[in-house]
Design an enzyme around this catalytic site. Structure first.
Site, PDB file in Angstrom:
ATOM      1  N   HIS A  21      42.129  25.177  49.677  1.00 41.03           N
ATOM      2  CA  HIS A  21      42.898  26.105  50.506  1.00 41.03           C
ATOM      3  C   HIS A  21      44.181  25.407  50.936  1.00 41.03           C
ATOM      4  CE1 HIS A  21      39.744  29.121  50.816  1.00 41.03           C
ATOM      5  NE2 HIS A  21      38.881  28.122  50.936  1.00 41.03           N
ATOM      6  N   CYS A  33      48.869  30.271  49.900  1.00 40.80           N
ATOM      7  CA  CYS A  33      47.607  30.780  49.376  1.00 40.80           C
ATOM      8  C   CYS A  33      47.804  32.164  48.753  1.00 40.80           C
ATOM      9  CB  CYS A  33      46.557  30.842  50.478  1.00 40.80           C
ATOM     10  SG  CYS A  33      44.938  31.338  49.885  1.00 40.80           S
TER      11      CYS A  33
END
Length: 108
Positions: A21, A33
């Site tokens: 992430h 992201c």
């Protein structure tokens, strides 16, 4: 950090793995992201729809892992089109990496 690993055979993309992430912003507002997801899923969907290729796809429910393997049984035309789409995906991801190196790393 998002890590992108591209696996090649004879200079052609055979598989790629995206994991992690970015954590570049609050959940739901993470632009890195969102960009990586849009580029990678857009390319995967384009290969499936336009090239009629049944990719080997592995992913987790939380969105932190995507593994794609291109089958070896493609026609020459499918292979050329698939490679073009995934090379374009890689260029887009490298553009994101250039501006957000702290949040994404590509190993090709």
């Amino acid at each position: 950090m998002i890590k992108v690993e591209v696996i090649r055979k004879d200079k052609l993309i055979h598989a790629f793995r995206i994991s992690g992430h970015a954590n570049s912003g609050p959940y739901g507002y993470d632009l890195v992201c969102a960009g990586v997801s849009a580029v990678s899923f857009g390319a995967v969907n384009a290969v499936i729809e336009l090239c009629k290729v049944d990719l080997n796809i592995e992913q987790t429910g939380d969105g932190g892992y995507l593994n794609i393997e291109i089958p070896s049984s493609l026609t020459d035309e499918q292979s050329k089109e698939t490679q073009l789409i995934f090379e374009a995906m890689l260029v887009s991801l490298q553009t994101i990496e250039r501006d957000y190196r702290k949040f994404i790393q590509i190993k090709d």
